[in-house]
Each structure stands twice: as C-alpha cells, then as structure tokens.
Design a protein around this motif. Structure first.
Motif, PDB file in Angstrom:
ATOM      1  N   SER A 272      23.446  15.280  40.516  1.00 56.37           N
ATOM      2  CA  SER A 272      24.058  16.561  40.819  1.00 56.37           C
ATOM      3  C   SER A 272      24.948  17.014  39.668  1.00 56.37           C
ATOM      4  CB  SER A 272      24.900  16.445  42.095  1.00 56.37           C
ATOM      5  OG  SER A 272      25.650  17.621  42.311  1.00 56.37           O
ATOM      6  N   THR A 273      24.934  18.329  39.418  1.00 56.18           N
ATOM      7  CA  THR A 273      25.844  18.882  38.421  1.00 56.18           C
ATOM      8  C   THR A 273      27.153  19.331  39.060  1.00 56.18           C
ATOM      9  OG1 THR A 273      24.814  21.059  38.664  1.00 56.18           O
ATOM     10  CG2 THR A 273      23.983  19.638  36.911  1.00 56.18           C
ATOM     11  N   GLU A 274      27.319  19.080  40.359  1.00 60.01           N
ATOM     12  CA  GLU A 274      28.557  19.411  41.047  1.00 60.01           C
ATOM     13  C   GLU A 274      29.602  18.353  40.696  1.00 60.01           C
ATOM     14  OE1 GLU A 274      29.380  22.040  42.880  1.00 60.01           O
ATOM     15  OE2 GLU A 274      27.430  22.916  42.439  1.00 60.01           O
ATOM     16  N   VAL A 275      30.567  18.712  39.866  1.00 60.95           N
ATOM     17  CA  VAL A 275      31.603  17.784  39.443  1.00 60.95           C
ATOM     18  C   VAL A 275      32.687  17.746  40.525  1.00 60.95           C
ATOM     19  CG1 VAL A 275      33.346  17.318  37.682  1.00 60.95           C
ATOM     20  CG2 VAL A 275      31.124  18.260  37.036  1.00 60.95           C
ATOM     21  N   PRO A 276      33.152  16.543  40.905  1.00 57.02           N
ATOM     22  CA  PRO A 276      34.174  16.458  41.945  1.00 57.02           C
ATOM     23  C   PRO A 276      35.497  17.042  41.472  1.00 57.02           C
ATOM     24  CG  PRO A 276      33.906  14.336  40.876  1.00 57.02           C
ATOM     25  CD  PRO A 276      32.818  15.226  40.340  1.00 57.02           C
ATOM     26  N   ALA A 277      36.392  17.301  42.430  1.00 57.65           N
ATOM     27  CA  ALA A 277      37.726  17.748  42.060  1.00 57.65           C
ATOM     28  C   ALA A 277      38.357  16.685  41.171  1.00 57.65           C
ATOM     29  CB  ALA A 277      38.565  17.967  43.307  1.00 57.65           C
ATOM     30  N   MET A 278      38.908  17.110  40.053  1.00 61.93           N
ATOM     31  CA  MET A 278      39.412  16.158  39.071  1.00 61.93           C
ATOM     32  C   MET A 278      40.901  16.361  38.830  1.00 61.93           C
ATOM     33  SD  MET A 278      36.229  16.029  36.343  1.00 61.93           S
ATOM     34  CE  MET A 278      36.656  14.374  35.797  1.00 61.93           C
ATOM     35  N   ARG A 279      41.559  15.285  38.521  1.00 57.43           N
ATOM     36  CA  ARG A 279      42.971  15.323  38.153  1.00 57.43           C
ATOM     37  C   ARG A 279      43.057  15.702  36.677  1.00 57.43           C
ATOM     38  NH1 ARG A 279      41.739  10.611  40.821  1.00 57.43           N
ATOM     39  NH2 ARG A 279      41.861   9.319  38.920  1.00 57.43           N
ATOM     40  N   GLU A 280      43.780  16.741  36.361  1.00 53.44           N
ATOM     41  CA  GLU A 280      43.822  17.238  34.993  1.00 53.44           C
ATOM     42  C   GLU A 280      45.233  17.129  34.423  1.00 53.44           C
ATOM     43  OE1 GLU A 280      42.409  21.243  35.040  1.00 53.44           O
ATOM     44  OE2 GLU A 280      40.330  20.676  35.468  1.00 53.44           O
ATOM     45  N   ARG A 281      45.280  16.845  33.121  1.00 51.41           N
ATOM     46  CA  ARG A 281      46.583  16.834  32.441  1.00 51.41           C
ATOM     47  C   ARG A 281      46.383  17.066  30.948  1.00 51.41           C
ATOM     48  NH1 ARG A 281      48.717  10.719  33.333  1.00 51.41           N
ATOM     49  NH2 ARG A 281      47.154  10.549  34.976  1.00 51.41           N
ATOM     50  N   LEU A 282      47.455  17.482  30.318  1.00 54.59           N
ATOM     51  CA  LEU A 282      47.451  17.709  28.872  1.00 54.59           C
ATOM     52  C   LEU A 282      48.414  16.701  28.264  1.00 54.59           C
ATOM     53  CD1 LEU A 282      46.020  19.691  26.949  1.00 54.59           C
ATOM     54  CD2 LEU A 282      48.080  21.107  27.015  1.00 54.59           C
ATOM     55  N   LEU A 283      47.892  15.761  27.502  1.00 51.56           N
ATOM     56  CA  LEU A 283      48.695  14.689  26.930  1.00 51.56           C
ATOM     57  C   LEU A 283      49.188  15.071  25.538  1.00 51.56           C
ATOM     58  CD1 LEU A 283      46.388  11.660  27.846  1.00 51.56           C
ATOM     59  CD2 LEU A 283      48.296  12.588  29.174  1.00 51.56           C
ATOM     60  N   ASP A 284      50.348  14.551  25.180  1.00 47.96           N
ATOM     61  CA  ASP A 284      50.888  14.723  23.838  1.00 47.96           C
ATOM     62  C   ASP A 284      50.636  13.439  23.067  1.00 47.96           C
ATOM     63  OD1 ASP A 284      52.668  14.743  21.558  1.00 47.96           O
ATOM     64  OD2 ASP A 284      53.644  16.467  22.470  1.00 47.96           O
ATOM     65  N   VAL A 285      49.748  13.505  22.073  1.00 53.67           N
ATOM     66  CA  VAL A 285      49.395  12.335  21.271  1.00 53.67           C
ATOM     67  C   VAL A 285      49.787  12.619  19.824  1.00 53.67           C
ATOM     68  CG1 VAL A 285      47.536  10.848  20.473  1.00 53.67           C
ATOM     69  CG2 VAL A 285      47.501  11.718  22.818  1.00 53.67           C
ATOM     70  N   ASP A 286      50.878  12.008  19.400  1.00 56.47           N
ATOM     71  CA  ASP A 286      51.359  12.194  18.021  1.00 56.47           C
ATOM     72  C   ASP A 286      51.509  13.667  17.671  1.00 56.47           C
ATOM     73  OD1 ASP A 286      51.430   9.427  17.604  1.00 56.47           O
ATOM     74  OD2 ASP A 286      49.336   9.393  16.956  1.00 56.47           O
ATOM     75  N   GLY A 287      52.040  14.416  18.617  1.00 57.26           N
ATOM     76  CA  GLY A 287      52.302  15.829  18.373  1.00 57.26           C
ATOM     77  C   GLY A 287      51.123  16.749  18.586  1.00 57.26           C
ATOM     78  N   LYS A 288      49.963  16.189  18.967  1.00 51.54           N
ATOM     79  CA  LYS A 288      48.789  17.008  19.245  1.00 51.54           C
ATOM     80  C   LYS A 288      48.420  16.905  20.720  1.00 51.54           C
ATOM     81  CE  LYS A 288      46.613  17.136  14.688  1.00 51.54           C
ATOM     82  NZ  LYS A 288      45.330  17.001  13.944  1.00 51.54           N
ATOM     83  N   LYS A 289      47.928  17.998  21.266  1.00 50.38           N
ATOM     84  CA  LYS A 289      47.563  18.034  22.675  1.00 50.38           C
ATOM     85  C   LYS A 289      46.122  17.575  22.872  1.00 50.38           C
ATOM     86  CE  LYS A 289      51.541  19.765  23.895  1.00 50.38           C
ATOM     87  NZ  LYS A 289      52.528  18.917  24.623  1.00 50.38           N
ATOM     88  N   ILE A 290      45.928  16.668  23.821  1.00 48.92           N
ATOM     89  CA  ILE A 290      44.585  16.234  24.199  1.00 48.92           C
ATOM     90  C   ILE A 290      44.445  16.386  25.707  1.00 48.92           C
ATOM     91  CG2 ILE A 290      42.930  14.335  24.305  1.00 48.92           C
ATOM     92  CD1 ILE A 290      43.983  13.277  21.735  1.00 48.92           C
ATOM     93  N   PHE A 291      43.481  17.184  26.101  1.00 46.41           N
ATOM     94  CA  PHE A 291      43.220  17.438  27.518  1.00 46.41           C
ATOM     95  C   PHE A 291      42.366  16.322  28.094  1.00 46.41           C
ATOM     96  CE2 PHE A 291      40.243  18.931  30.736  1.00 46.41           C
ATOM     97  CZ  PHE A 291      41.108  19.447  31.693  1.00 46.41           C
TER      98      PHE A 291
END
Length: 287
Positions: free
Chosen positions: A4-23
């Motif tokens: 299935s291409t139906e992706v489940p509800a996911m927990r999302e966050r934007l991390l700070d890695v050495d001053g750069k954002k990684i989703f």
C-alpha cells in the motif's frame, strides 16, 4: 506483506544537527531503522519509501529523514566530500535521537550515505540494506545514461517536467507504465523550489579529489567492513550498474546479494512486496 502507498500517521520533527535542520518522520516501535532516500530531483524520505513504511513499521521503529539538501531539510551539501557530509548529517540524527546504533536502509544516494557512515563509524550500524548504492566504481567507467540524465537535470536549459519524466520513466524504473503522473508532478514541484534550484543537492564532483572520495571501490576499509549487509540490485538498473552488487558481495566480509529480475533502480517501489519481506527478515536476523 502489503504494498500500500497509504503511509501511516507519522511523528514529525525538525532536528538541529550542527546548525543545520534535518527533517525526520517516524512510525512504529522496536529496533530503529533509518530509511535513506535516493538523490533524484524532488526526492524526499517519505515519498521514496511510500510503499514500505507501513509494512516495516509493524516490526520496527522506522525513522525516515529528508537527506540534507532535500525535502524539508536544510539546503546545501559540501561538494568537496558529499558522501562524507551526508554521513555526518545522518550520524547527527542518531545523536539527536539518542540512538547509539541503528539499522540502515539506503537507496542510491542514500545507499552511498549509509555505506560511508558504516565505513567511518561501523559501531553505529547494526545491519544494512543497500539498493543500487551510488559510489560503486564511479571512477572506473563513464557515467551511465541514467546517471548523466540525473546529473544534467539542473544544467543546460534548467529543470523541467519533461526532463524529470524522461529520467523517471526511461531510467529509474523497468516498467514506466506503472509510474502515475501524480508522482512526477509532485517531484517536479519539489525540484523547482527556489532554494533547491539555487543549490542543487546532487551535482558533478568539483574536483578529481572529490570524485575519488565518491568511489568506494578505492576505499581499502571496504574489505574489512564486517557490518552484516544485504545488497538488492535491479538487474535492469540504468542508473548504477548491477555489476556493483557483485563487487560488494565479493569484497565485503558479510554481504549477501539479491539481484532482482525485471527491475530498475527503484527496487523498493517496483518490487515493494519482495523488498518488504527481504528487508524485514534480514534486519530481524531471520536471514
């Protein structure tokens, strides 16, 4: 196993890695598995693994980052050592999530990221699945037509939907009829975001030194990398040559190879049911 291409509800966050954002997006519980996407125009983590997340999340804690330069992550990659920069960013994700080690699944560009991370810090990698990874023999032969198409996307007359459609239908997959227009439309829109056009994340190496750093066949550490690894490679891959899989299996001490018939560069999408089963079994130790 489902596809299935139906992706489940996911927990999302934007991390700070050495001053750069990684989703990052997460689903499921259990042993952590990071899914690292490919480097095509408009790629992102969740879209790349849309047919796999639901199934893998039944057994694992699935962590899906947007690689630096892609999706909702910060833009810009160190062109002097792209794979090293990607590996450093993803290692930072492990640190931010308080994960000492994890399984890694990497497709193409993401496979190169996973392999570089394992070579630099093998203690952070439990098991690894690589699908047509980049950086295998790149200095020993001319680029494939598919790789040239990928690297030329932002050059010449610039990005366009026809250029992207040609790359996806002619080079990315074996059966072009299976790719809906909606995938091409979505990826095209993401590929022309102004901040991406200003700093395309995948470009030709800027120097011979950078090029050599991007060829794992020249890295002697490969011969002693004991991380259990499964390599999946589409037999009809027109982006990265399938012979790369046989090279990895021949050099790495603990590497299984599965060459997938009638399949191109996108094994996890074209052969999702097979991929989901092989991947889950290997990562769980049901080898």
């Amino acid at each position: 196993m489902t596809t299935s291409t139906e992706v489940p509800a996911m927990r999302e966050r934007l991390l700070d890695v050495d001053g750069k954002k990684i989703f990052v997006a997460e689903a499921g519980e259990g042993a952590p598995v990071l899914l690292l996407h490919g480097g095509g125009p408009g790629a992102s983590g969740v879209s790349n693994y849309s047919r796999n997340i639901t199934e893998l999340a039944k057994e694992f804690r699935v962590v899906v980052p947007d690689l630096p330069g892609y999706g909702r992550s910060g833009k810009g990659v160190d062109l002097a050592d792209p794979f090293g920069a990607l590996a450093s960013g993803i290692r930072g994700v492990l640190d931010q999530l308080n994960l000492e080690k994890a399984h890694f699944v990497g497709n193409s560009y993401g496979g190169a990221c996973a392999l570089r991370l394992a070579l630099d810090t093998p203690q952070r990698v439990d098991r690894m699945v690589l699908m047509g990874p980049g950086g295998i023999g790149t200095t020993r032969a001319l680029p494939t037509p598919g790789l040239n198409s990928l690297l030329n996307y932002y050059t010449g007359d610039g990005p366009s939907r026809p250029k992207l459609e040609k790359f996806i239908r002619d080079y990315l997959v074996f059966n072009a009829a299976r790719i809906p227009d909606s995938i091409i439309d979505a990826r095209y829109q993401d590929s022309i975001a102004p901040e991406v056009v200003a700093a395309p994340p995948l470009r030709r190496p800027t120097s011979l030194r950078a090029l050599w750093k991007m060829d794992f066949t020249r890295d002697k550490r490969l011969d002693r990398l004991a991380v259990p690894t499964l390599v999946l490679w589409g037999a009809e891959d027109k982006v990265n040559r399938p012979s790369g899989g046989r090279m990895l299996a021949g050099r790495m001490p603990d590497c299984d190879l599965y060459e997938v018939a009638n399949t191109g560069h996108w094994v996890q999408w074209e052969r999702a049911e097979l991929f989901n089963r092989l991947c889950a079994d290997f990562l769980a130790g049901r080898r």
